[in-house]
Design an enzyme around this catalytic site. Structure first.
Site, PDB file in Angstrom:
ATOM      1  N   HIS A 128       1.168  -1.237  -0.123  1.00 42.13           N
ATOM      2  CA  HIS A 128       0.060   0.010  -0.118  1.00 42.13           C
ATOM      3  C   HIS A 128       0.847   1.737   0.296  1.00 42.13           C
ATOM      4  CE1 HIS A 128      -3.113   2.907   1.896  1.00 42.13           C
ATOM      5  NE2 HIS A 128      -3.152   2.593   0.813  1.00 42.13           N
ATOM      6  N   GLU A 140       2.868   0.769   2.954  1.00 40.89           N
ATOM      7  CA  GLU A 140       2.125  -0.591   4.154  1.00 40.89           C
ATOM      8  C   GLU A 140       2.526  -1.864   3.061  1.00 40.89           C
ATOM      9  OE1 GLU A 140      -1.982   0.454   5.130  1.00 40.89           O
ATOM     10  OE2 GLU A 140      -1.487  -0.101   7.219  1.00 40.89           O
TER      11      GLU A 140
HETATM   12  N1  3HC Z   1       3.688  13.644  -7.675  1.00 35.05           N
HETATM   13  C1  3HC Z   1       4.719  13.685  -7.179  1.00 35.05           C
HETATM   14  N2  3HC Z   1       5.059  14.715  -6.629  1.00 35.05           N
HETATM   15  C2  3HC Z   1       4.990  16.162  -6.419  1.00 35.05           C
HETATM   16  C3  3HC Z   1       3.285  15.775  -6.489  1.00 35.05           C
HETATM   17  C4  3HC Z   1       2.445  14.473  -7.183  1.00 35.05           C
HETATM   18  N3  3HC Z   1       1.242  14.412  -7.858  1.00 35.05           N
HETATM   19  N4  3HC Z   1       2.472  16.512  -6.125  1.00 35.05           N
HETATM   20  C5  3HC Z   1       3.505  18.080  -5.257  1.00 35.05           C
HETATM   21  N5  3HC Z   1       4.749  16.727  -5.476  1.00 35.05           N
HETATM   22  C6  3HC Z   1       6.130  17.240  -4.993  1.00 35.05           C
HETATM   23  C7  3HC Z   1       6.028  18.840  -5.528  1.00 35.05           C
HETATM   24  O1  3HC Z   1       6.893  18.449  -7.103  1.00 35.05           O
HETATM   25  C8  3HC Z   1       7.610  18.726  -4.562  1.00 35.05           C
HETATM   26  O2  3HC Z   1       9.150  18.184  -4.861  1.00 35.05           O
HETATM   27  P1  3HC Z   1      10.049  18.542  -4.623  1.00 35.05           P
HETATM   28  O3  3HC Z   1       9.891  19.305  -2.943  1.00 35.05           O
HETATM   29  O4  3HC Z   1      11.189  17.850  -5.204  1.00 35.05           O
HETATM   30  O5  3HC Z   1       9.956  19.892  -5.723  1.00 35.05           O
HETATM   31  C9  3HC Z   1       6.947  18.047  -3.326  1.00 35.05           C
HETATM   32  O6  3HC Z   1       6.248  17.063  -3.378  1.00 35.05           O
HETATM   33  C10 3HC Z   1       6.169  19.601  -2.290  1.00 35.05           C
HETATM   34  O7  3HC Z   1       5.480  20.319  -3.195  1.00 35.05           O
HETATM   35  P2  3HC Z   1       4.915  21.528  -3.577  1.00 35.05           P
HETATM   36  O8  3HC Z   1       5.972  22.874  -2.826  1.00 35.05           O
HETATM   37  O9  3HC Z   1       4.077  21.933  -4.665  1.00 35.05           O
HETATM   38  O10 3HC Z   1       3.387  21.134  -2.822  1.00 35.05           O
HETATM   39  P3  3HC Z   1       3.350  21.073  -0.517  1.00 35.05           P
HETATM   40  O11 3HC Z   1       4.770  21.223  -0.040  1.00 35.05           O
HETATM   41  O12 3HC Z   1       2.335  21.802  -0.484  1.00 35.05           O
HETATM   42  O13 3HC Z   1       3.011  19.771  -0.791  1.00 35.05           O
HETATM   43  C11 3HC Z   1       2.296  17.438  -0.826  1.00 35.05           C
HETATM   44  C12 3HC Z   1       2.662  19.192  -1.780  1.00 35.05           C
HETATM   45  C13 3HC Z   1       3.553  16.574  -0.963  1.00 35.05           C
HETATM   46  C14 3HC Z   1       1.297  16.559  -1.414  1.00 35.05           C
HETATM   47  C15 3HC Z   1       1.725  17.333   0.557  1.00 35.05           C
HETATM   48  O14 3HC Z   1       0.598  18.805   0.680  1.00 35.05           O
HETATM   49  C16 3HC Z   1       1.541  16.888   1.649  1.00 35.05           C
HETATM   50  O15 3HC Z   1       2.685  15.983   1.838  1.00 35.05           O
HETATM   51  N6  3HC Z   1      -0.062  16.301   1.875  1.00 35.05           N
HETATM   52  C17 3HC Z   1      -0.285  14.918   2.600  1.00 35.05           C
HETATM   53  C18 3HC Z   1      -0.324  13.582   1.668  1.00 35.05           C
HETATM   54  C19 3HC Z   1      -0.480  13.298   2.132  1.00 35.05           C
HETATM   55  O16 3HC Z   1      -1.728  12.622   3.648  1.00 35.05           O
HETATM   56  N7  3HC Z   1      -1.069  11.763   1.644  1.00 35.05           N
HETATM   57  C20 3HC Z   1      -1.377  10.583   1.739  1.00 35.05           C
HETATM   58  C21 3HC Z   1      -2.725  10.797   1.310  1.00 35.05           C
HETATM   59  S1  3HC Z   1      -3.688   8.856   1.296  1.00 35.05           S
HETATM   60  C22 3HC Z   1      -3.475   7.514   0.797  1.00 35.05           C
HETATM   61  O17 3HC Z   1      -2.655   7.954  -0.050  1.00 35.05           O
HETATM   62  C23 3HC Z   1      -3.754   5.925   1.111  1.00 35.05           C
HETATM   63  C24 3HC Z   1      -4.762   6.312   1.060  1.00 35.05           C
HETATM   64  O18 3HC Z   1      -5.028   4.317   0.515  1.00 35.05           O
HETATM   65  C25 3HC Z   1      -5.732   7.060   0.886  1.00 35.05           C
END
Ligand code: 3HC
Length: 270
Positions: A128, A140
Protein backbone atom coordinates in the site's frame (compact mmCIF):
# COMPACT_ATOMS: atom_id res chain seq x y z
CA UNK A 1 -1.08 6.06 -8.26
CA UNK A 2 -0.12 3.34 -10.71
CA UNK A 3 2.11 5.65 -12.70
CA UNK A 4 3.58 7.02 -9.45
CA UNK A 5 4.52 3.45 -8.45
CA UNK A 6 5.99 2.85 -11.92
CA UNK A 7 8.05 6.05 -11.78
CA UNK A 8 9.35 5.29 -8.28
CA UNK A 9 10.29 1.76 -9.33
CA UNK A 10 12.08 3.01 -12.47
CA UNK A 11 13.80 6.00 -10.87
CA UNK A 12 14.61 4.80 -7.35
CA UNK A 13 14.91 1.01 -7.69
CA UNK A 14 16.26 1.37 -11.28
CA UNK A 15 14.12 -1.59 -12.38
CA UNK A 16 12.42 -1.99 -15.76
CA UNK A 17 8.63 -1.52 -15.45
CA UNK A 18 5.69 -2.33 -17.66
CA UNK A 19 2.53 -0.29 -17.27
CA UNK A 20 -0.92 -1.42 -18.31
CA UNK A 21 -4.18 0.54 -18.17
CA UNK A 22 -7.31 -0.09 -20.18
CA UNK A 23 -7.69 3.69 -20.58
CA UNK A 24 -5.21 5.34 -22.93
CA UNK A 25 -6.24 8.73 -21.53
CA UNK A 26 -5.03 7.67 -18.09
CA UNK A 27 -1.75 6.43 -19.59
CA UNK A 28 -1.24 9.74 -21.42
CA UNK A 29 -1.96 11.72 -18.25
CA UNK A 30 0.40 9.52 -16.27
CA UNK A 31 3.22 9.82 -18.81
CA UNK A 32 2.85 13.62 -18.84
CA UNK A 33 3.16 13.61 -15.05
CA UNK A 34 6.28 11.41 -15.28
CA UNK A 35 7.85 13.81 -17.81
CA UNK A 36 7.09 16.86 -15.71
CA UNK A 37 8.35 15.31 -12.44
CA UNK A 38 11.58 14.10 -14.04
CA UNK A 39 12.11 17.47 -15.76
CA UNK A 40 11.58 19.26 -12.43
CA UNK A 41 14.09 16.97 -10.67
CA UNK A 42 16.63 17.61 -13.46
CA UNK A 43 16.09 21.38 -13.37
CA UNK A 44 16.52 21.37 -9.56
CA UNK A 45 19.75 19.38 -9.94
CA UNK A 46 18.32 16.45 -7.95
CA UNK A 47 19.15 14.05 -10.79
CA UNK A 48 21.35 14.32 -13.89
CA UNK A 49 19.65 14.68 -17.28
CA UNK A 50 20.90 11.21 -18.22
CA UNK A 51 19.40 9.65 -15.11
CA UNK A 52 16.04 11.23 -15.93
CA UNK A 53 16.19 9.90 -19.49
CA UNK A 54 17.16 6.43 -18.26
CA UNK A 55 14.36 6.37 -15.68
CA UNK A 56 11.81 7.27 -18.38
CA UNK A 57 13.27 4.65 -20.74
CA UNK A 58 12.72 1.94 -18.09
CA UNK A 59 8.95 2.54 -18.25
CA UNK A 60 7.28 0.64 -21.09
CA UNK A 61 3.57 0.97 -21.77
CA UNK A 62 2.00 -2.34 -22.83
CA UNK A 63 -1.30 -2.94 -24.57
CA UNK A 64 -2.12 -6.36 -23.13
CA UNK A 65 -1.81 -7.90 -19.68
CA UNK A 66 -0.34 -10.96 -21.41
CA UNK A 67 2.93 -8.99 -21.71
CA UNK A 68 3.32 -9.31 -17.92
CA UNK A 69 4.20 -13.00 -18.25
CA UNK A 70 7.91 -12.60 -17.36
CA UNK A 71 7.48 -10.10 -14.52
CA UNK A 72 8.85 -10.93 -11.07
CA UNK A 73 6.37 -8.68 -9.33
CA UNK A 74 3.06 -7.11 -10.38
CA UNK A 75 1.38 -4.26 -8.48
CA UNK A 76 -2.33 -3.84 -9.16
CA UNK A 77 -3.60 -0.28 -8.56
CA UNK A 78 -7.18 -0.17 -9.88
CA UNK A 79 -10.20 1.37 -8.10
CA UNK A 80 -11.40 0.00 -4.76
CA UNK A 81 -13.73 -2.70 -6.11
CA UNK A 82 -13.33 -6.30 -4.91
CA UNK A 83 -14.89 -7.91 -8.01
CA UNK A 84 -12.64 -5.98 -10.38
CA UNK A 85 -9.56 -6.79 -8.31
CA UNK A 86 -10.48 -10.48 -8.08
CA UNK A 87 -10.97 -10.67 -11.86
CA UNK A 88 -7.50 -9.15 -12.32
CA UNK A 89 -5.85 -11.54 -9.87
CA UNK A 90 -7.54 -14.48 -11.53
CA UNK A 91 -6.17 -13.34 -14.93
CA UNK A 92 -2.71 -12.64 -13.49
CA UNK A 93 -2.63 -16.20 -12.11
CA UNK A 94 -3.06 -17.48 -15.67
CA UNK A 95 -0.54 -15.07 -17.20
CA UNK A 96 2.33 -14.77 -14.70
CA UNK A 97 4.97 -17.26 -13.66
CA UNK A 98 4.15 -19.23 -10.47
CA UNK A 99 7.12 -17.52 -8.80
CA UNK A 100 5.79 -13.99 -9.47
CA UNK A 101 4.61 -11.89 -6.56
CA UNK A 102 1.12 -10.50 -7.10
CA UNK A 103 0.71 -7.36 -5.02
CA UNK A 104 -2.27 -5.09 -4.55
CA UNK A 105 -2.19 -1.38 -3.71
CA UNK A 106 -5.62 -1.67 -2.09
CA UNK A 107 -6.44 0.89 0.60
CA UNK A 108 -8.87 -1.24 2.56
CA UNK A 109 -9.99 -4.44 0.84
CA UNK A 110 -8.93 -7.69 2.49
CA UNK A 111 -5.77 -9.18 0.98
CA UNK A 112 -7.09 -12.65 1.86
CA UNK A 113 -10.30 -11.96 -0.12
CA UNK A 114 -8.38 -10.69 -3.15
CA UNK A 115 -6.00 -13.69 -2.90
CA UNK A 116 -8.93 -16.12 -2.92
CA UNK A 117 -9.22 -15.54 -6.68
CA UNK A 118 -5.51 -16.30 -7.32
CA UNK A 119 -4.24 -19.81 -7.95
CA UNK A 120 -1.30 -19.28 -5.56
CA UNK A 121 -2.63 -17.15 -2.66
CA UNK A 122 0.70 -17.52 -0.85
CA UNK A 123 2.19 -15.23 -3.55
CA UNK A 124 -0.37 -12.44 -2.95
CA UNK A 125 0.50 -9.51 -0.69
CA UNK A 126 -0.61 -5.94 0.03
CA UNK A 127 1.81 -3.17 -1.00
CA UNK A 128 0.00 0.00 0.00
CA UNK A 129 1.64 3.16 -1.33
CA UNK A 130 0.61 6.70 -0.41
CA UNK A 131 -0.22 9.62 -2.64
CA UNK A 132 1.83 11.26 -4.17
CA UNK A 133 3.88 8.06 -4.41
CA UNK A 134 7.21 9.68 -5.40
CA UNK A 135 7.01 11.97 -2.34
CA UNK A 136 5.48 9.94 0.50
CA UNK A 137 8.09 7.94 2.36
CA UNK A 138 5.96 5.03 3.51
CA UNK A 139 4.74 1.70 2.17
CA UNK A 140 2.44 -0.46 4.26
CA UNK A 141 3.06 -4.16 3.63
CA UNK A 142 0.08 -6.36 4.45
CA UNK A 143 0.09 -10.11 4.87
CA UNK A 144 -3.09 -12.01 4.01
CA UNK A 145 -3.83 -15.20 5.95
CA UNK A 146 -2.11 -17.30 3.27
CA UNK A 147 0.75 -14.95 2.31
CA UNK A 148 4.06 -16.80 2.70
CA UNK A 149 6.98 -15.42 4.69
CA UNK A 150 9.12 -15.43 1.53
CA UNK A 151 6.52 -13.34 -0.34
CA UNK A 152 6.34 -10.87 2.53
CA UNK A 153 10.11 -10.55 2.65
CA UNK A 154 10.39 -10.01 -1.13
CA UNK A 155 7.62 -7.40 -1.03
CA UNK A 156 9.38 -5.60 1.81
CA UNK A 157 12.73 -5.66 -0.06
CA UNK A 158 11.05 -4.26 -3.17
CA UNK A 159 9.53 -1.36 -1.20
CA UNK A 160 12.91 -0.66 0.41
CA UNK A 161 14.62 -0.72 -3.01
CA UNK A 162 12.08 1.97 -4.02
CA UNK A 163 13.51 4.09 -1.18
CA UNK A 164 10.53 3.63 1.14
CA UNK A 165 10.25 2.95 4.85
CA UNK A 166 8.10 -0.08 5.55
CA UNK A 167 5.47 -0.82 8.18
CA UNK A 168 3.77 -4.19 8.36
CA UNK A 169 0.09 -4.66 9.10
CA UNK A 170 -2.19 -7.63 9.61
CA UNK A 171 -5.07 -8.06 7.17
CA UNK A 172 -7.64 -6.07 9.18
CA UNK A 173 -10.10 -3.56 7.65
CA UNK A 174 -8.18 -0.39 6.70
CA UNK A 175 -4.86 -1.89 7.88
CA UNK A 176 -2.98 0.60 10.10
CA UNK A 177 -3.26 3.67 7.90
CA UNK A 178 -6.88 3.92 6.84
CA UNK A 179 -8.26 2.48 10.08
CA UNK A 180 -6.82 5.64 11.67
CA UNK A 181 -7.18 8.16 8.82
CA UNK A 182 -10.76 7.55 7.71
CA UNK A 183 -12.57 8.28 11.02
CA UNK A 184 -10.48 11.47 11.22
CA UNK A 185 -11.47 12.62 7.72
CA UNK A 186 -15.09 11.67 8.35
CA UNK A 187 -15.16 13.60 11.63
CA UNK A 188 -13.91 16.70 9.77
CA UNK A 189 -16.66 16.29 7.16
CA UNK A 190 -19.25 15.94 9.93
CA UNK A 191 -17.92 19.12 11.57
CA UNK A 192 -18.61 20.93 8.31
CA UNK A 193 -22.02 19.22 7.96
CA UNK A 194 -23.03 20.33 11.48
CA UNK A 195 -21.92 23.91 10.84
CA UNK A 196 -19.23 23.83 13.54
CA UNK A 197 -16.90 25.90 11.35
CA UNK A 198 -16.12 26.83 7.77
CA UNK A 199 -14.11 24.41 5.63
CA UNK A 200 -11.23 26.87 5.65
CA UNK A 201 -11.17 27.05 9.45
CA UNK A 202 -11.42 23.27 9.88
CA UNK A 203 -8.43 22.81 7.59
CA UNK A 204 -6.51 25.74 9.10
CA UNK A 205 -6.90 24.21 12.58
CA UNK A 206 -5.15 21.02 11.55
CA UNK A 207 -2.55 22.73 9.34
CA UNK A 208 -1.50 25.43 11.79
CA UNK A 209 -2.53 23.88 15.09
CA UNK A 210 -1.23 20.38 14.47
CA UNK A 211 1.31 20.92 11.65
CA UNK A 212 -0.50 18.69 9.15
CA UNK A 213 0.68 19.48 5.58
CA UNK A 214 -2.95 19.59 4.43
CA UNK A 215 -6.19 20.03 6.35
CA UNK A 216 -8.52 17.01 6.40
CA UNK A 217 -10.96 18.41 3.83
CA UNK A 218 -8.10 19.30 1.47
CA UNK A 219 -6.70 15.81 2.03
CA UNK A 220 -10.06 14.15 1.31
CA UNK A 221 -10.23 16.13 -1.97
CA UNK A 222 -6.65 15.05 -2.72
CA UNK A 223 -7.35 11.34 -2.11
CA UNK A 224 -10.65 11.53 -4.04
CA UNK A 225 -14.05 11.66 -2.34
CA UNK A 226 -15.22 8.52 -4.16
CA UNK A 227 -12.14 6.67 -2.87
CA UNK A 228 -12.75 7.96 0.68
CA UNK A 229 -16.39 6.84 0.46
CA UNK A 230 -15.48 3.39 -0.90
CA UNK A 231 -12.91 2.88 1.89
CA UNK A 232 -15.32 4.02 4.59
CA UNK A 233 -18.07 1.76 3.24
CA UNK A 234 -15.71 -1.23 3.29
CA UNK A 235 -14.60 -0.46 6.85
CA UNK A 236 -18.17 0.08 8.04
CA UNK A 237 -19.45 -3.09 6.33
CA UNK A 238 -16.60 -5.25 7.62
CA UNK A 239 -16.53 -4.00 11.22
CA UNK A 240 -20.11 -2.79 11.78
CA UNK A 241 -18.47 -0.04 13.83
CA UNK A 242 -20.24 3.33 13.70
CA UNK A 243 -16.96 5.23 13.74
CA UNK A 244 -16.53 4.19 10.11
CA UNK A 245 -20.06 5.16 8.96
CA UNK A 246 -19.59 7.63 6.06
CA UNK A 247 -21.20 11.03 6.63
CA UNK A 248 -24.31 11.82 4.58
CA UNK A 249 -22.56 14.84 3.05
CA UNK A 250 -19.72 12.70 1.67
CA UNK A 251 -22.22 10.38 -0.04
CA UNK A 252 -24.16 13.32 -1.52
CA UNK A 253 -21.00 14.93 -2.88
CA UNK A 254 -20.03 11.71 -4.62
CA UNK A 255 -23.61 11.43 -6.00
CA UNK A 256 -23.16 14.95 -7.42
CA UNK A 257 -19.92 13.95 -9.14
CA UNK A 258 -17.89 16.22 -6.85
CA UNK A 259 -14.96 13.89 -6.37
CA UNK A 260 -12.25 16.33 -5.28
CA UNK A 261 -9.22 17.36 -7.31
CA UNK A 262 -9.75 14.80 -10.05
CA UNK A 263 -13.13 16.35 -11.01
CA UNK A 264 -11.96 19.92 -10.32
CA UNK A 265 -14.53 20.24 -7.52
CA UNK A 266 -14.85 18.77 -4.06
CA UNK A 267 -14.84 20.72 -0.82
CA UNK A 268 -12.77 23.22 -2.82
CA UNK A 269 -12.59 24.16 -6.50
CA UNK A 270 -9.45 23.44 -8.52
N1 3HC B 1 3.31 13.75 -7.71
C1 3HC B 1 4.62 13.77 -7.45
N2 3HC B 1 5.24 14.75 -6.73
C2 3HC B 1 4.46 15.74 -6.27
C3 3HC B 1 3.08 15.78 -6.49
C4 3HC B 1 2.51 14.74 -7.26
N3 3HC B 1 1.18 14.67 -7.50
N4 3HC B 1 2.60 16.91 -5.90
C5 3HC B 1 3.64 17.53 -5.32
N5 3HC B 1 4.75 16.82 -5.53
C6 3HC B 1 6.12 17.14 -5.08
C7 3HC B 1 6.55 18.46 -5.65
O1 3HC B 1 7.09 18.30 -6.94
C8 3HC B 1 7.60 18.89 -4.64
O2 3HC B 1 8.81 18.20 -4.87
P1 3HC B 1 10.23 18.94 -4.64
O3 3HC B 1 10.29 19.26 -3.18
O4 3HC B 1 11.21 17.92 -5.09
O5 3HC B 1 10.17 20.15 -5.50
C9 3HC B 1 7.05 18.37 -3.30
O6 3HC B 1 6.10 17.35 -3.66
C10 3HC B 1 6.35 19.45 -2.53
O7 3HC B 1 5.35 19.98 -3.39
P2 3HC B 1 4.87 21.49 -3.35
O8 3HC B 1 5.99 22.35 -2.83
O9 3HC B 1 4.27 21.83 -4.66
O10 3HC B 1 3.64 21.48 -2.36
P3 3HC B 1 3.57 21.13 -0.83
O11 3HC B 1 4.79 21.49 -0.07
O12 3HC B 1 2.26 21.70 -0.44
O13 3HC B 1 3.47 19.53 -0.80
C11 3HC B 1 2.25 17.51 -0.75
C12 3HC B 1 2.49 18.83 -1.50
C13 3HC B 1 3.52 16.68 -0.76
C14 3HC B 1 1.15 16.80 -1.50
C15 3HC B 1 1.87 17.86 0.74
O14 3HC B 1 0.79 18.75 0.76
C16 3HC B 1 1.49 16.64 1.56
O15 3HC B 1 2.34 15.92 2.06
N6 3HC B 1 0.17 16.41 1.71
C17 3HC B 1 -0.35 15.26 2.45
C18 3HC B 1 -0.35 14.06 1.52
C19 3HC B 1 -0.84 12.84 2.21
O16 3HC B 1 -1.22 12.81 3.38
N7 3HC B 1 -0.88 11.75 1.45
C20 3HC B 1 -1.42 10.48 1.90
C21 3HC B 1 -2.83 10.37 1.47
S1 3HC B 1 -3.58 8.89 2.06
C22 3HC B 1 -3.20 7.75 0.90
O17 3HC B 1 -2.63 8.01 -0.14
C23 3HC B 1 -3.63 6.35 1.21
C24 3HC B 1 -4.89 5.96 0.51
O18 3HC B 1 -5.12 4.60 0.82
C25 3HC B 1 -6.09 6.76 0.88
Amino acid sequence: MGMGIALTTAAKAALPVMVFDKSSTQIDRGLKLVDSLLAKDVSKGKIAEDEGRMAKARIRVISSMDDLKDCDLVVEAVAENLQVKQAIFSSLSQICSPSAILATNTSSISITKIASSASKPEMVVGLHFFNPVPVMKLVEVIAGLQTSRATLQRARSFAEACGKEVVQSADVPGFISNALLMPFLNEAIMCLEKGVATKEDIDKTLRLGMAHPMGPLQLADFIGLDTCLAIQQTLHRETGDDKYRPSVLLGRMVDAGWLGRKSAKGFYEY
